[in-house]
Design a protein around this motif. Structure first.
Motif, mmCIF file in Angstrom:
data_model
loop_
_atom_site.group_PDB
_atom_site.id
_atom_site.type_symbol
_atom_site.label_atom_id
_atom_site.label_comp_id
_atom_site.label_asym_id
_atom_site.label_seq_id
_atom_site.Cartn_x
_atom_site.Cartn_y
_atom_site.Cartn_z
ATOM 1 N N HIS A 72 0.761 -1.175 0.040
ATOM 2 C CA HIS A 72 -0.147 -0.062 -0.001
ATOM 3 C C HIS A 72 0.697 1.480 0.106
ATOM 4 N N ARG A 73 1.552 1.595 1.174
ATOM 5 C CA ARG A 73 2.311 2.619 1.396
ATOM 6 C C ARG A 73 3.691 2.948 0.576
ATOM 7 N N ILE A 74 4.156 1.752 -0.122
ATOM 8 C CA ILE A 74 5.468 1.811 -0.774
ATOM 9 C C ILE A 74 5.295 1.690 -2.263
ATOM 10 N N LEU A 75 4.632 0.635 -2.647
ATOM 11 C CA LEU A 75 4.197 0.318 -4.106
ATOM 12 C C LEU A 75 3.342 1.291 -4.452
ATOM 13 N N THR A 76 2.175 1.323 -3.835
ATOM 14 C CA THR A 76 0.951 1.968 -4.630
ATOM 15 C C THR A 76 1.077 3.657 -4.412
ATOM 16 N N HIS A 77 1.330 3.973 -3.200
ATOM 17 C CA HIS A 77 1.286 5.472 -3.145
ATOM 18 C C HIS A 77 2.962 6.169 -2.863
ATOM 19 N N ARG A 78 3.874 5.356 -2.827
ATOM 20 C CA ARG A 78 4.998 5.885 -2.738
ATOM 21 C C ARG A 78 5.332 7.001 -1.845
ATOM 22 N N SER A 79 4.664 6.534 -0.496
ATOM 23 C CA SER A 79 4.557 7.453 0.596
ATOM 24 C C SER A 79 6.179 7.352 1.159
ATOM 25 N N LEU A 80 6.980 6.565 0.916
ATOM 26 C CA LEU A 80 8.541 6.527 1.430
ATOM 27 C C LEU A 80 9.140 5.755 0.552
ATOM 28 N N GLU A 81 10.435 5.604 0.742
ATOM 29 C CA GLU A 81 11.367 4.915 -0.059
ATOM 30 C C GLU A 81 12.144 4.178 0.994
ATOM 31 N N VAL A 82 12.309 2.749 0.662
ATOM 32 C CA VAL A 82 13.341 1.895 1.253
ATOM 33 C C VAL A 82 14.411 1.355 0.025
#
Length: 284
Positions: free
Chosen positions: A73-83
């Motif tokens: 959700h937060r990484i792949l879909t919305h790119r809310s953060l990067e790791v």
């Protein structure tokens, strides 16, 4: 009184092609799979052990909060953060273990939900079709525009560019089987029943409540053009995803809970990654 906590930003620009309304046909394969998992999960009392329950709770968190909420959700879909990419792939693999579809399928469906929230023709689980439909009914029918890879992949282009995610999208069931065999070897059928079937079924419903309950019961922090609501018990069950009105108002913000009492367990994981120097460009 509605209180605006953060400034609005533009909504996702995903624009699927308009398609004629299709006559729905039941997917007996899907119905069999979902029914079988629920029936096997009901045998749990005959296989109970505290260690097996602990396994179920651990994998519920790992696959739910880390795999679905953080990675899918937060990484792949919305790119809310990067790791780092190596870590992203590990986290996405945890998402595949949730048995909610491969990463490309999941990202595409959620992107369409945001782009066309509650549109009966273009939102896969539009709440305007009723609670049952938005909760799990939409999964019981053949709908190529949502379930055929060649049609939905264009709504998740970033994930589709990754060869590992393409493999995982086709073979996520193999990862689940591998986990099941490992649990069988370690703890016998008790671990399998709880670590796979009980965990998968309960996590399904926790995720599905975000699609259903948070469009029917709750409150608003923000005025949105859709019916998204904040629901406290879904917020707890779904590791922070129940603060749905907050999320729909600004989908890219990494923290779903905006008030001090809106618990967001997934945000805690993001904070841990940040402290370790593994999470960067966190959208706030």
């Amino acid at each position: 009184m509605t209180q605006q906590l953060i400034a609005p930003k533009s909504q996702p620009s995903t624009q699927p092609e308009a398609q004629p309304e299709e006559k729905l046909e039941l997917s007996w394969v899907n119905i069999f799979v979902f029914a079988s998992f629920h029936l096997i999960a009901l045998t749990a009392p005959w296989f109970f052990s505290w260690s097996a329950l602990g396994v179920a709770i651990f994998f519920h968190w790992l696959c739910g909060s880390i795999g679905i909420c953080l990675a899918y959700h937060r990484i792949l879909t919305h790119r809310s953060l990067e790791v780092p990419k190596w870590l992203e792939r590990i986290l996405v693999t945890c998402g595949a273990l949730a048995l909610q579809g491969g990463p490309i399928f999941w990202v595409a469906g959620h992107s369409l939900h945001h782009a066309h929230t509650e549109d009966n023709d273009r939102d896969p689980h539009s709440a305007k079709k009723g609670f049952w439909w938005s909760h799990m009914g939409w999964l019981m029918y053949k709908q190529d525009k949502y379930f055929d890879y060649d049609q939905y992949k264009k709504y998740a282009p970033r994930a589709d560019r990754d060869p590992y995610y393409r493999w995982l999208n086709k073979n996520f069931i193999l990862v689940q089987i591998a986990l099941g065999l490992a649990l069988l070897a370690i703890g016998g059928w008790s671990f399998v029943i709880y670590g796979i079937f009980v965990r998968v079924v309960t996590l399904w419903h926790c995720t599905w409540f975000v699609n259903s309950a948070t469009h029917f019961w709750g409150y608003k922090n923000f005025e949105c053009e859709d019916g998204s609501l904040n629901n406290w018990w879904v917020g707890i069950l779904a590791y922070g995803e129940g603060w749905h009105n907050n999320h729909h108002f600004n989908p890219r913000v990494a923290k779903a809970g905006q008030r001090w009492w809106e618990i967001d367990v997934t945000w805690w994981a993001i904070q841990v990654l940040k402290s370790l120097g593994l999470a960067k460009k966190i959208v706030s």
